[in-house]
Design an enzyme around this catalytic site. Sequence first.
Site, PDB file in Angstrom:
ATOM      1  N   LYS A 126      -0.610   2.796  10.174  1.00 60.85           N
ATOM      2  CA  LYS A 126      -0.025   4.139  10.125  1.00 60.85           C
ATOM      3  C   LYS A 126       0.908   4.281   8.933  1.00 60.85           C
ATOM      4  O   LYS A 126       0.924   5.309   8.247  1.00 60.85           O
ATOM      5  CB  LYS A 126       0.725   4.437  11.435  1.00 60.85           C
ATOM      6  CG  LYS A 126      -0.184   4.581  12.642  1.00 60.85           C
ATOM      7  CD  LYS A 126       0.615   4.648  13.934  1.00 60.85           C
ATOM      8  CE  LYS A 126      -0.309   4.760  15.151  1.00 60.85           C
ATOM      9  NZ  LYS A 126       0.393   4.721  16.443  1.00 60.85           N
ATOM     10  N   GLN A 142       5.451   3.643  19.840  1.00 56.52           N
ATOM     11  CA  GLN A 142       4.254   2.816  19.956  1.00 56.52           C
ATOM     12  C   GLN A 142       4.172   2.200  21.361  1.00 56.52           C
ATOM     13  O   GLN A 142       5.082   1.505  21.791  1.00 56.52           O
ATOM     14  CB  GLN A 142       4.260   1.718  18.885  1.00 56.52           C
ATOM     15  CG  GLN A 142       3.009   0.868  18.862  1.00 56.52           C
ATOM     16  CD  GLN A 142       1.762   1.654  18.499  1.00 56.52           C
ATOM     17  OE1 GLN A 142       1.800   2.541  17.658  1.00 56.52           O
ATOM     18  NE2 GLN A 142       0.648   1.329  19.124  1.00 56.52           N
ATOM     19  N   ASP A 202       2.625  12.706  18.913  1.00 59.10           N
ATOM     20  CA  ASP A 202       1.635  12.008  19.740  1.00 59.10           C
ATOM     21  C   ASP A 202       1.135  12.890  20.883  1.00 59.10           C
ATOM     22  O   ASP A 202       0.155  12.549  21.555  1.00 59.10           O
ATOM     23  CB  ASP A 202       2.242  10.719  20.319  1.00 59.10           C
ATOM     24  CG  ASP A 202       1.655   9.467  19.674  1.00 59.10           C
ATOM     25  OD1 ASP A 202       0.596   9.574  19.035  1.00 59.10           O
ATOM     26  OD2 ASP A 202       2.250   8.392  19.823  1.00 59.10           O
TER      27      ASP A 202
END
Length: 286
Positions: free
Chosen positions: A52, A96, A119
């Site tokens: 990322k 994460q 997200d």
Amino acid sequence: MQLLDGRTLSKKIETQVAQDVKKLKETCGCTPGLAVVLVGQDQASAAYVNMKKKACDRVGFYSITHDMPENISQEAIERTIISMNENDSIDGILIQLPLPSQIDTTKLLELVAPEKDVDGFHPYNVGRLVTNLDGFVPCTPLGVMELLKEYDIDVKGKNCVVIGASNIVGKPMASLLLNADATVEICHIFTDDLKRHTLNADVILVGVGVINLITEDMVKDDVVIIDIGVSRTKEGKLVGDVDFENVSKKSSYITPSPGGVGPMTIAMLLQNTLKAAKINAQKKNS
């Protein structure tokens, strides 16, 4: 059989994002910013965060990773998230997953400001997805929809079977398909006789992390296969949930794994962060 090439499409999307970032910098001096919270030493998570970071660098984003030890306290992560919520240079916040057992994941996801929730895991954005309103959509299912769109695969009226009912993939995937007027079934670990459901499917979307879960005898001719699963064999090879070699013979379209959905997930993260940056820039200039 045609491959649904996520690598090629993701590069195309990256190029467009990079162009939009350049325009944003020229018009308002804004640089999209993404902050990532990484807790512990999980190798897969660390590798994914590194991918990322590299993608952010390629398109011209500002990015920062808050690398935290495995034994970090709930309160310490919460303080970091609050500071990122208040930081105007950060447009997107990504936590994460998975997190260590001592951490209340739900509480942290709810703490992220909805307008920075790139997200798409905050209940606010989940609600907007389910009711077909604009918001931030989880990156993996959003990437699947972009892949279907790129290859002119219309799911309207089609029988779509989603295998896996996670909050990250299965549930939002089903919502996106419903919003696109598909007929949707969700199957999961407690589903009785999975084959009975998959044999009638025009499109199968599977993401549970079970090697060769979907075999040739479970699918009809000309089925569209979206393999979201990722597992590693004893030999160290990355594979999906579908017996690719045999199922591909009956498929009209199929994603490779790796190289299908994976690259699209990161491309959608970039797209979501850019969207958040544009909204933020409008607020600053209004």
